[in-house]
Design an enzyme around this catalytic site. Structure first.
Site: not given
Length: 426
Positions: A66, A195, A198, A235, A275-277, A344, A367, A395
């Site tokens: 994801k 978990h 995040s 995380g 579960e590293p993303g 960012y 918007d 993400y």
């Protein structure tokens, strides 16, 4: 490993120049085109995997699809031998289509649509999480042979940016009830997962969660289950630019987590996965955007949040604010700015000794929520100028929507040849 045809789109070079040079080369090459674009450095992902193996020699990474599911990313991760954390039928299908064995997938969504669960059963994706009785009843009906991992919600006062426990996980004090239901239904519970949340801000969160997992593990063993898997979730930080809220590093998390694992799960009898993303992909991508409009307003003209009047704060000094509208925003790759303002940091091509001004960066849609960053100091920029954002790999691409039908960022991929050949033998 054998080279794959799809990665012919990856430019292989002997040595990568600084990312600012790469961006300028693309701008020069495309001339009049001004669409936003991304540069993905797959070599950065390869380096991250090296570090993972050094810091977590006991832990198998199951990459969280994801987080970034673009084909070159998941393909090179698969070819490096990683396993995968999938949350839906489509994610499972994407990974299986790469030739990944079903045993290298964990269906790590505690809320599974029945048709998705049926698909997992048909494809032999048996490892999956649960956290409530209803999910167990569903699994019993659709996939009774599944190998189940009980997800707990660690009880902790340690700081994380985004807590997940309100939606996911079972309180450790209620786990015996779920073990009893699983035993009544004759289901196969093999482990525990958690978990910490995040954006972990304190390494102690992992230590405490591992200790609580041991207690739950022992409850399962005492009730007759063959408990042999621990999933420590995600995380893990992945940005090169350190978060201003914390100075913890991935290696520090590794030291703390490994110490706890050695204490509570010694030996080799328990398989440990994670579960590293964002750890793997955040720093691999930089996105360049074009300023499509510049607008200068005075402080007193700006409607403040939660206010219906302009300039209602008498303490505000009336100064000009430079507003820049860029051609990507929260409905594109900047979705995280909606929930985490200032996540960012913009970079530019101006001289560093230029005077800086109070500035705001907006996305291109119709918007007013499409805000990238507020109150940031930048030199005086103009319409048509380019700025860029590093650490954009997590993400960003999976959250792109079609709102206003703004164009999707173009993607370019590169890798240093030596790193490429670590994965794909010439």
């Amino acid at each position: 490993m054998t080279n794959v045809d799809v990665n012919t789109r990856v430019e292989r070079v002997e040595k990568l120049p600084p990312v600012s040079n790469q961006i300028q080369e693309k701008i020069d090459a495309f001339g009049h085109e001004d669409n936003a674009f991304a540069i993905g450095n797959l070599g950065d992902i390869i380096r991250k995997h090296r570090i993972w193996k050094e810091c977590f020699p006991r832990i198998e990474p199951f990459y969280a699809v994801k987080c970034n599911d673009v084909d070159p990313v998941i393909r090179i991760l698969a070819d490096m031998g990683l396993s995968f954390d999938c949350a839906s039928k489509i994610e499972i299908q994407k990974i299986l289509d790469l030739g990944v064995d079903p045993s290298r997938i964990i269906y790590a969504n505690t809320f599974k649509q029945s048709s998705f669960l049926k698909y997992a059963a048909e494809k032999g994706v048996s490892l999956m999480t649960f956290d409530c009785e209803d999910e167990l009843e569903k699994i019993k009906k659709v996939y009774p042979e599944a190998k189940l991992v009980l997800r707990i919600c660690p009880q902790s006062n340690y700081k994380v940016k985004f807590h997940l426990g309100r939606k996911f996980g079972c309180h450790p004090l209620r786990t015996s009830e779920l073990f009893q239901v699983a035993r009544r239904l004759q289901l196969n519970v093999i482990g525990v997962s958690f978990h910490v949340g995040s954006g972990c801000l304190e390494t102690g969160a992992f230590a405490e969660a591992i200790e609580q997992s041991r207690e739950v593990f022992d409850i399962g063993l005492a009730m007759g289950f063959n408990m042999h898997l621990l999933d420590i979730g995600g995380g893990f930080p992945g940005k090169k630019i350190q978060n201003v809220e914390t100075n913890i590093t991935f290696k520090e998390i590794g030291r703390v987590a490994n110490k706890s694992l050695d204490k509570y799960f010694p030996g080799n009898n328990v398989r440990i996965i994670a579960e590293p993303g964002r750890y793997y992909v955040a720093s691999a991508f930089t996105i360049a955007v074009n300023i499509i409009t510049k607008k200068i307003v005075m402080d007193e003209e700006i409607v403040q949040p939660n206010s219906t009047e302009c300039g209602d704060d008498p303490t505000t000094e009336n100064k000009p604010v430079r507003m820049y509208v860029i051609n990507d925003g929260i409905y594109g790759c900047f979705f995280e700015c909606f929930i985490d303002p200032r996540c960012y940091v913009p970079s530019h091509f101006k001289s560093i000794d230029k005077e800086l001004y109070n500035s705001t960066i907006w996305g291109p849609t119709c918007d007013a929520l499409d805000l990238i960053i507020d109150n940031v100091k930048l030199p005086d920029l103009s319409t048509g100028d380019w700025i860029y954002f590093k650490d954009m790999g997590a993400y960003s691409f999976p959250t792109i929507s079609t709102f206003n039908n703004m164009p999707r960022v173009n993607e370019f991929y590169t890798c240093e040849r030596q790193l490429w050949e670590e994965v794909y033998q010439p």
